[in-house]
Design a protein around this motif. Structure first.
Motif, mmCIF file in Angstrom:
data_model
loop_
_atom_site.group_PDB
_atom_site.id
_atom_site.type_symbol
_atom_site.label_atom_id
_atom_site.label_comp_id
_atom_site.label_asym_id
_atom_site.label_seq_id
_atom_site.Cartn_x
_atom_site.Cartn_y
_atom_site.Cartn_z
ATOM 1 N N UNK A 15 -66.811 1.103 -5.816
ATOM 2 C CA UNK A 15 -66.489 2.536 -5.848
ATOM 3 C C UNK A 15 -67.698 3.362 -5.423
ATOM 4 N N UNK A 17 -70.153 2.465 -3.482
ATOM 5 C CA UNK A 17 -70.373 2.291 -2.050
ATOM 6 C C UNK A 17 -69.400 3.147 -1.234
ATOM 7 N N UNK A 20 -70.479 6.861 -1.487
ATOM 8 C CA UNK A 20 -71.686 7.118 -0.686
ATOM 9 C C UNK A 20 -71.315 7.199 0.798
ATOM 10 N N UNK A 48 -75.042 12.583 -8.550
ATOM 11 C CA UNK A 48 -75.808 11.339 -8.589
ATOM 12 C C UNK A 48 -75.532 10.490 -7.339
ATOM 13 N N UNK A 51 -77.175 12.011 -4.367
ATOM 14 C CA UNK A 51 -78.609 11.721 -4.428
ATOM 15 C C UNK A 51 -78.874 10.331 -3.844
ATOM 16 N N UNK A 52 -78.028 9.369 -4.238
ATOM 17 C CA UNK A 52 -78.191 8.001 -3.737
ATOM 18 C C UNK A 52 -77.927 7.906 -2.237
ATOM 19 N N UNK A 53 -76.959 8.699 -1.759
ATOM 20 C CA UNK A 53 -76.559 8.593 -0.353
ATOM 21 C C UNK A 53 -77.689 9.004 0.598
ATOM 22 N N UNK A 54 -78.534 9.941 0.172
ATOM 23 C CA UNK A 54 -79.523 10.493 1.100
ATOM 24 C C UNK A 54 -80.968 10.176 0.732
ATOM 25 N N UNK A 55 -81.174 9.479 -0.365
ATOM 26 C CA UNK A 55 -82.516 9.098 -0.779
ATOM 27 C C UNK A 55 -83.213 8.328 0.340
ATOM 28 N N UNK A 56 -84.489 8.530 0.608
ATOM 29 C CA UNK A 56 -85.423 9.384 -0.126
ATOM 30 C C UNK A 56 -85.467 10.833 0.372
ATOM 31 N N UNK B 227 -81.560 8.632 8.131
ATOM 32 C CA UNK B 227 -82.254 9.278 7.013
ATOM 33 C C UNK B 227 -83.722 9.491 7.394
ATOM 34 N N UNK B 229 -86.658 11.863 5.773
ATOM 35 C CA UNK B 229 -86.931 12.822 4.699
ATOM 36 C C UNK B 229 -87.779 14.015 5.123
ATOM 37 N N UNK B 234 -92.804 10.645 2.223
ATOM 38 C CA UNK B 234 -92.102 9.694 3.102
ATOM 39 C C UNK B 234 -92.242 10.127 4.558
ATOM 40 N N UNK B 243 -72.403 1.424 6.167
ATOM 41 C CA UNK B 243 -71.699 0.510 5.287
ATOM 42 C C UNK B 243 -71.528 -0.811 6.030
ATOM 43 N N UNK B 272 -80.729 3.088 -2.718
ATOM 44 C CA UNK B 272 -81.357 4.127 -3.536
ATOM 45 C C UNK B 272 -82.840 3.790 -3.720
ATOM 46 N N UNK B 282 -68.729 -4.681 1.027
ATOM 47 C CA UNK B 282 -68.744 -3.392 1.712
ATOM 48 C C UNK B 282 -69.881 -2.482 1.217
ATOM 49 N N UNK B 283 -71.110 -3.006 1.139
ATOM 50 C CA UNK B 283 -72.211 -2.215 0.572
ATOM 51 C C UNK B 283 -72.626 -1.067 1.493
ATOM 52 N N UNK B 284 -72.947 0.074 0.891
ATOM 53 C CA UNK B 284 -73.547 1.201 1.611
ATOM 54 C C UNK B 284 -75.052 1.147 1.378
#
Lengths: 303, 413
Positions: A15, A17, A20, A48, A51-56, B227, B229, B234, B243, B272, B282-284
């Protein structure tokens, strides 16, 4: 050698993943996204995940909060803590301000919740936002079960349930005409229990009113409402102090609490797992007026 | 606990809503206030029993017409698995909804009424599920109570269905005799059908092996977002978010970026605040490369000797989803993985009759809810695999540029 079974995600990770992926897709394709932030548990989980999707990197969009003037102070405190920590821009659209500006008329009968709709639409339009993230979940309510992840709204902000775009695989269609916008629901496939499991797993900071506390309350329409100057008791209503907690967070004249001794996240998870009444049915005056209350408000442009 | 997504198909008369209502009720996903509302409505309507089908009626317009017009998503969990049901209406005019529901499903559940046996509709449902490459199929033969729990009735339907599916691509099939109304073989094994030695429907859903459905060999990572920053901490960070569509990626792997064809190695994979040892579907995640290449959204990271085919010519099965028909020379917007382009229809090779599987090569257009094999030419290269090998890099949607609506779903041959 690892086997295929070692490469399975837990359902909570799957969920996460998916959510995000949705956040990144919107930011990559749409001009001006904004996250509708209520300070409730669902919008905090959204924050939250963003935040994880675009970190850092920092969040590439601002937060928008509709201030009903009847928000719980504990919720506003949590909101401010999150805004500080993430260094994100917060836009507040106030119902009181909208009344003062003549955008809204307070006839004394319409609930604050309903008046949020016009305030929200005005804020989206004046901010030029083309995509607004919302914390709606499909398990919440019947009308939401058929909501798309990318929910198209016309230039009046209305939802047309019979004319939704088909949504296949994870290929989202973000095409818009001038004046239209999308509501984006990254938590579509989460259930109330998933939200709590996730908050517990990630140790996410949420408003204190979700936890058991002593509160002066009175009964109305079978709900326990908070004593508050802006929410006066009617004749025959008696204030007593009880041990309660909130399952949802909305405006305090409509959001009821439940008697509970759940004081920790683990205890809340346990309580939710065995709960026999939906969170909205138990504690939300706004969804109980008719069988299609949510459907009607969504058509008008509600969250 | 893992996640299983399944799509259900069947009409009101097959007892699909009753079955879903029972699965939700028995797994305690239905709350008292929801049940009370349904009990009250059933009473108002003068029914003898509580109509569990009312639990899944979503919109007022549907209740008014007494039909389901759209895909509805339902959720329940057992201690073993969480389930997402894509509940799709069965009528022929709603093929597009069934295609939508099947597109993300690990398993398809087709319902038939034991008294009726296989109908044109049940065959159509099986065809759509196999076209969409749903890896597991279950045929639930419902209303066994109304045929006296007769084994012969069941065996006849099963044999007919097995013969039919041999013409389709169905890697895994289970056939289960049930009564959704009485609860036979829904959650627990039925005592009324001792001749049946298979699992109950719930037991099957909880245990069907889906771990091997994903392709862990062919690395496909469509870049979604870069990405950067632009902060002091960074300063030089540049990561490619996406994904994992298939394959397992590890730091140190030699990779190629398409369409440029430039190669590099994976410097690190971020989830993260953690650097992780491997990423799989299916990892992001965010992938960092050792070399400073020019990579942007729409590119694909893969292995050097195992890459998708860059092409501007697509040969695909298309399900058409709007009233105005699809015709040769029509121009549309296309979205494939994270890449968007424009496409022109070169040719309609044939229209597939999903009841008879007949291919009509004379067809000059595809109407609403029709499926056919179509050739497209795109304005830029897409990085594709056949849909039968990869449901992510093998699928696309077509968008009407004037209305902005999604009008077609494509599966690449």
């Amino acid at each position: 050698m690892k086997s295929a079974a070692d490469y399975r995600l837990s359902q909570l990770d799957e969920l996460e993943s998916e959510s995000i992926h949705i956040f990144r897709e919107v930011v990559a394709e749409l001009e001006r996204p904004v996250l509708m932030f209520s300070g409730g548990k669902d919008s905090i989980v959204m924050l939250r995940l963003a935040e994880k999707a675009f970190h850092p990197a920092r969040l590439p969009f601002p937060l928008l909060q509709v201030d009903t003037g009847l928000d719980f102070p504990e919720v506003l405190a949590t909101r401010d803590a999150w805004v500080d920590r993430l260094g994100v821009n917060l836009v507040v659209a106030s119902v009181d301000q909208a009344i003062a500006d003549g955008i809204l008329v307070d006839d004394g009968r319409t609930s604050r919740n309903r008046m949020q709709i016009a305030t929200l639409l005005e804020a989206l339009e004046s901010g030029g936002f083309t995509a607004a993230f919302g914390g709606g979940r499909r398990d919440e309510e019947k009308a939401r079960a058929k909501e798309r992840v990318y929910s198209h709204r016309d230039e009046f902000g209305q939802w047309d349930p019979k004319n939704q775009r088909p949504e296949l695989w994870s290929l989202y269609n973000g095409r818009l005409h001038e004046g239209e916008h999308l509501r984006i629901f990254p938590l579509s496939n989460w259930t109330e229990l998933d939200i709590w499991h996730y908050i517990a797993r990630e140790r996410i900071e949420i408003p204190s009113i979700y936890f058991s506390h002593r509160r002066r309350v009175f009964e109305r329409d079978g709900m326990l409402l908070s004593e508050h100057p802006a929410n006066p008791c009617r004749e025959g209503e008696v204030v007593t102090e009880r041990t309660v907690r909130f399952r949802t967070v909305g405006d305090l004249s409509l959001t009821g609490c439940v008697e509970s001794t759940a004081a920790t996240l683990d205890e809340i998870v346990e309580e939710v797992a065995v709960a026999r009444v939906t969170e909205r049915g138990a504690t939300r005056g706004d969804d109980r007026f008719s069988e299609a209350a949510m459907e009607d408000r969504k058509k008008e442009g509600y969250f | 606990m893992d996640l299983l997504r399944f799509a259900t198909a069947g009409s009101v008369d097959d007892g699909k809503s009753t079955l879903i209502g029972r699965l939700l009720l028995d797994s305690k996903a239905i709350f008292e206030d929801q049940l009370e509302a349904v009990e009250a409505t059933s009473k108002t309507k003068g029914y003898d029993y509580t109509d569990l089908a009312l639990l899944t009626d979503g919109l007022r317009s549907e209740r008014e017409q007494g039909i389901t017009i759209d895909v509805a998503y339902r959720y329940f969990a057992t201690p073993r698995r969480k389930f997402i049901i894509a509940d799709t209406p069965g009528h022929v005019q709603y093929t597009r909804n069934m295609v939508t529901g099947a597109s993300t499903a690990d398993l398809g559940l087709v319902l038939v009424d034991a008294r009726q046996g296989l109908t044109e509709q049940s065959r159509r449902h099986a065809v759509i599920l196999s076209l969409l490459r749903v890896p597991h199929l279950v045929l639930a033969v419902n209303k066994m109570d109304l045929v006296g729990y007769d084994q012969e009735v069941f065996e006849r339907i099963r044999a007919e269905f097995v013969t039919f599916t041999q013409r389709l691509n169905v890697p895994d099939l289970a056939v289960i005799p049930i009564s959704a109304l009485q609860g036979d073989n829904v959650v627990t094994r039925s005592e009324n059908m001792t001749w049946y030695d298979g699992s109950s429907l719930m037991h099957h859903l909880e245990n069907v092996h889906i771990a091997s459905d994903r392709d862990l060999r062919d690395v496909r990572f469509p870049v979604q977002y870069v990405v950067r920053p632009k902060s002091d901490e960074y300063h030089d960070y540049r990561g490619y978010a996406g994904r994992v569509a298939s394959g397992v990626m590890k730091p140190g792997d030699e990779v190629m970026v398409l369409p440029s064809g430039l190669t590099s190695r994976i410097a690190g994979i971020d989830l993260f605040e953690d650097e992780i040892a491997e990423a799989f579907p299916p990892m992001s995640v965010v992938v960092r490369l050792e070399d400073d290449l020019d990579v942007s959204r729409g590119d694909m990271i893969c292995r050097v000797k195992n890459a998708p085919e860059p092409t501007q010519d697509l040969d695909a099965m298309i399900c058409w989803m709007t009233r105005e028909p699809l015709r040769p020379r029509q121009k549309l917007a296309i979205k494939h993985t994270t890449r968007s382009a424009r496409a022109v229809v070169k040719d309609i090779q044939y229209r597939l009759d999903i009841n008879s599987l007949h291919r009509d090569t004379e067809a000059r257009e595809l109407g609403l809810n029709e499926i056919g094999r179509v050739t497209l030419r795109t304005t830029q290269q897409l990085l594709v695999d056949p849909y039968e090998q990869n449901r992510t890099t093998g699928s696309f949607i077509l968008i009407d540029e004037a209305t902005g609506n999604t009008v077609g779903a494509g599966m690449i041959n």
